[in-house]
Design an enzyme around this catalytic site. Structure first.
Site, short mmCIF file in Angstrom:
data_model
loop_
_atom_site.label_atom_id
_atom_site.label_comp_id
_atom_site.label_asym_id
_atom_site.label_seq_id
_atom_site.Cartn_x
_atom_site.Cartn_y
_atom_site.Cartn_z
N THR A 529 33.45 42.28 48.84
CA THR A 529 32.98 43.01 47.67
C THR A 529 34.17 43.70 47.02
O THR A 529 35.02 44.26 47.71
CB THR A 529 31.89 44.05 48.05
OG1 THR A 529 30.76 43.33 48.53
CG2 THR A 529 31.47 44.87 46.84
N PHE A 531 35.37 46.62 44.61
CA PHE A 531 34.93 47.91 44.08
C PHE A 531 35.93 48.32 42.99
O PHE A 531 37.13 48.03 43.10
CB PHE A 531 34.96 48.98 45.16
CG PHE A 531 33.98 48.76 46.27
CD1 PHE A 531 34.24 47.85 47.29
CD2 PHE A 531 32.76 49.44 46.30
CE1 PHE A 531 33.33 47.63 48.30
CE2 PHE A 531 31.85 49.23 47.32
CZ PHE A 531 32.14 48.32 48.32
#
Ligand code: PEP
Ligand code: MN
Length: 624
Positions: A529, A531
């Site tokens: 992921t 960010f």
């Protein structure tokens, strides 16, 4: 021996107990409260268990199984982090120490320091007192060399490390360096160890040429026993029968040390191999094996180096290695932070008039989730992480100044963009000022003692169930959807229902007192992921590597092509292009674009002008 104390023992009674122990000539340390309040007894020979057991406030005696009492995990279960200037050794950001073997001249250290700092090194090395095999070889510049190192610190903001070879150098070390190195040849120079123990400065303790791990930890114990807790271990190869390398790098020491000690571990592949070509492979392996960082010799002109030229990397080889480590680090839950020192320097500056110099960053969810981890890995510990209930709350907090920064997920390698946050980026007047990628590893966690066969229900975020389908399909557990993984862990921690489990990360498991039943149950291990960090202004002033923007194209043939043509004309590489429906306007689309360039610089004024001209709508989300 460890004395476990009664949990309700008053501060006064604890002080009295310590006094009684000392009066009876016990060498003891207050170990604080890591779960249970404890006192450690170090002096071994005359320990009288019957006497200790009878003392007021002592609940139990726990024997310590190793002779390295302070270095071992019995007395100190939690990992130690050593602060060296702005750099924390032993945390999630890898610490790479780089520089020449020996300080040779002012110009030499300045040239090398500029190169290694640019490539991502955070501590500079260079010997001023060189322990050489031959008395005729270059012995180092002594104080003059240390002065040059101090100049490197002033100029580049890098903490510096140098080797101390004799107790008589203590004052010079106190004056000029941030980290004192004890070299392999002096690992068992006990007077020197006691001396650096008393100095109190952080110590980098190298492993002796033929020292066992236990002997090495006993040397660390000498430093700790003098009251200096700031010890970093450094494996640099041991002598074996193998002649193809200078030494044999013992990477097995990493997992062995992890179990035995709380002290951070660096690896020095330069002295271990002695050969330039062998340094990068072993450095990569060391990081994959879980080292906290590396010490690497780099020289701009190794052919003419006064020591260890053949093992010194050229600056461009070092830069390439750092790029490799940047890719490897997230796989083992760590980061290479190219802006580490710039961020730290920026955080030391007061924010603005009337504001506290302390900083805070908001994230969505609760302690122990991936956003929290991203926050800690991006900022380290100098920034307070504040949990808020929703992404919108995070944007609001940054917009109205309650938080200096926010950190939100923007895309996942398997499930794609998180549109909610793109929408917020569209509406709020905030910038993307940084990014960080985390590998997403999901563990099955439950209260200690729970067995797989006991599980009836599993709690997690619905998307996480999707990411763990292969694993979950083996069982007929009820799946209970909750809003975040750390929340699932927290609920299971409090749950009265036996047979409840959660899918969460290891940190959440630790935070809420759960045990890991199965690690890494996600179907695809390449689950990352990304960010982004949002703020009103960038934290540091480094030039960005990337720009993110959102635009719309006019409704006519070739309109999108004309926009993309700008990047081709300006020689800018596009690394992301995604379209999604424009909220509230059927059949019109927003384009999310990421570029490999800093579009906010003067150099790209023309690019910006062309884009604004060809797009209907354009918003530069930030360069970082
Ligand atoms: C050094 O780091 O320069 C050095 C001499 O290392 P070691 O003590 O590991 O040989
Ligand atoms: Mn060397």
């Amino acid at each position: 021996m460890i004395l476990e104390l009664a949990p309700d023992l008053s501060v006064e009674a604890r002080a009295r107990l310590l006094q009684t122990l000392r009066r009876n000539r016990y060498d003891c340390r207050d170990l604080g409260d890591q779960g249970v309040p404890r006192i450690g007894i170090l002096g071994g020979e005359s320990v009288d268990p019957a006497f200790l057991e009878r003392l007021e406030g002592v609940a139990a005696l726990v024997p310590v199984g190793t002779p390295f009492k302070l270095a071992g995990r019995d007395m100190h279960p939690k990992d130690t982090r050593v602060q060296v200037g702005d750099v924390t050794v032993g945390a999630d950001r890898l610490v790479v120490v780089a520089g020449p073997c020996a300080v040779e001249s002012r110009e030499q250290v300045m040239t090398i320091a500029a190169a290694v700092r640019k490539a991502g090194a955070v501590i500079f090395r260079g010997g001023a007192f060189k322990p050489r095999t031959s008395p005729y070889a270059f012995q180092g510049l002594a104080e003059k060399g240390l002065k040059y190192l101090a100049e490197v610190r002033e100029t580049f903001g890098m903490p510096v490390v140098a080797e101390m070879t004799a107790t008589g150098q203590a004052d010079l070390m106190m004056k000029y360096v941030d980290l004192v190195q004890i070299g392999a040849r002096n690992m068992q120079n006990f007077e020197l160890l006691k001396c650096v123990g008393r100095m109190g400065k952080p110590v980098l303790l190298k492993r002796g040429l033929s020292a066992t791990i236990q002997e090495w930890l006993m040397s660390a114990e000498y430093i700790l026993a003098e009251g200096n807790p700031h010890v970093i271990l450094c494996e640099r190869g041991i002598r074996t029968f193998e002649p193809f390398t200078r030494n044999t790098l013992d990477l097995t020491a990493i997992p062995v040390l992890r179990q035995l000690t709380h002290l951070p571990v660096l690896i020095d592949p330069s002295h271990a191999t002695g050969i330039r070509e062998k340094v990068a492979p072993m450095a990569r392996a060391a990081i994959a094996a879980g080292a906290d960082g590396l010490m690497i010799e780099v020289h701009h002109d190794p052919d003419n180096a006064l020591s260890d030229g053949p093992q010194s990397l050229y600056p461009d080889q070092f830069a390439q290695l750092m790029r490799d480590l940047y890719v490897i680090a997230p796989v083992v839950d760590k980061q290479v932070d190219f802006a580490y020192l710039d961020k730290a320097a920026a955080m030391r500056r007061p924010v603005s008039e009337g504001r506290q110099p302390s900083r805070c960053a908001a994230f969505m969810g609760r302690a122990g989730n991936f956003s929290h981890k991203a926050c800690q890995q991006y900022f380290g510990e100098q920034v307070e992480a504040v949990a808020l209930p929703s992404f919108k709350d995070v944007f609001d907090a940054v917009a109205d100044g309650r938080a200096d920064f926010g950190i939100v997920p923007i895309e996942n390698s398997l499930s794609g963009s998180i549109h909610q946050n793109y929408d917020h980026l569209l509406t709020y007047d905030l910038k993307i000022v940084g990014e960080i990628k985390l590998r997403i590893v999901h563990d099955l966690v439950a209260r200690p003692g729970t067995r797989l066969a006991d599980i009836r229900r599993v709690l997690s975020h619905p998307q996480v169930f999707g990411q763990c389908l292969h694993y979950l399909e083996q069982y007929d557990w009820e799946r209970v959807a909750v809003s975040d993984t750390a929340g699932a862990a927290e609920r299971v921690g409090r749950s009265e229902t036996p047979g409840d489990a959660a899918i969460a990360n290891r940190v959440a498991a630790e935070t809420y007192g759960l045990a890991v039943l199965a690690a890494g149950i996600e179907t695809n291990p390449r689950n990352y992921t990304r960010f982004v960090v949002i703020g009103k202004a960038p934290l540091d002033r480094r030039q960005g590597q990337k720009t993110s923007l959102i635009c719309t194209a006019p409704n006519r043939p070739g309109a999108l092509l004309a926009i993309l043509q700008v990047f081709a004309e300006c020689g800018i590489n596009m690394i992301k292009l995604e379209s999604r429906p424009l909220p509230g306007e059927p059949w019109r689309y927003l384009f999310y674009i990421d570029l490999e360039a800093d579009l906010e610089t003067a150099e790209h004024a023309e690019t910006r002008r062309l884009l604004a001209e060809r797009a209907d709508f354009l918003k530069l989300l930030g360069s970082y």
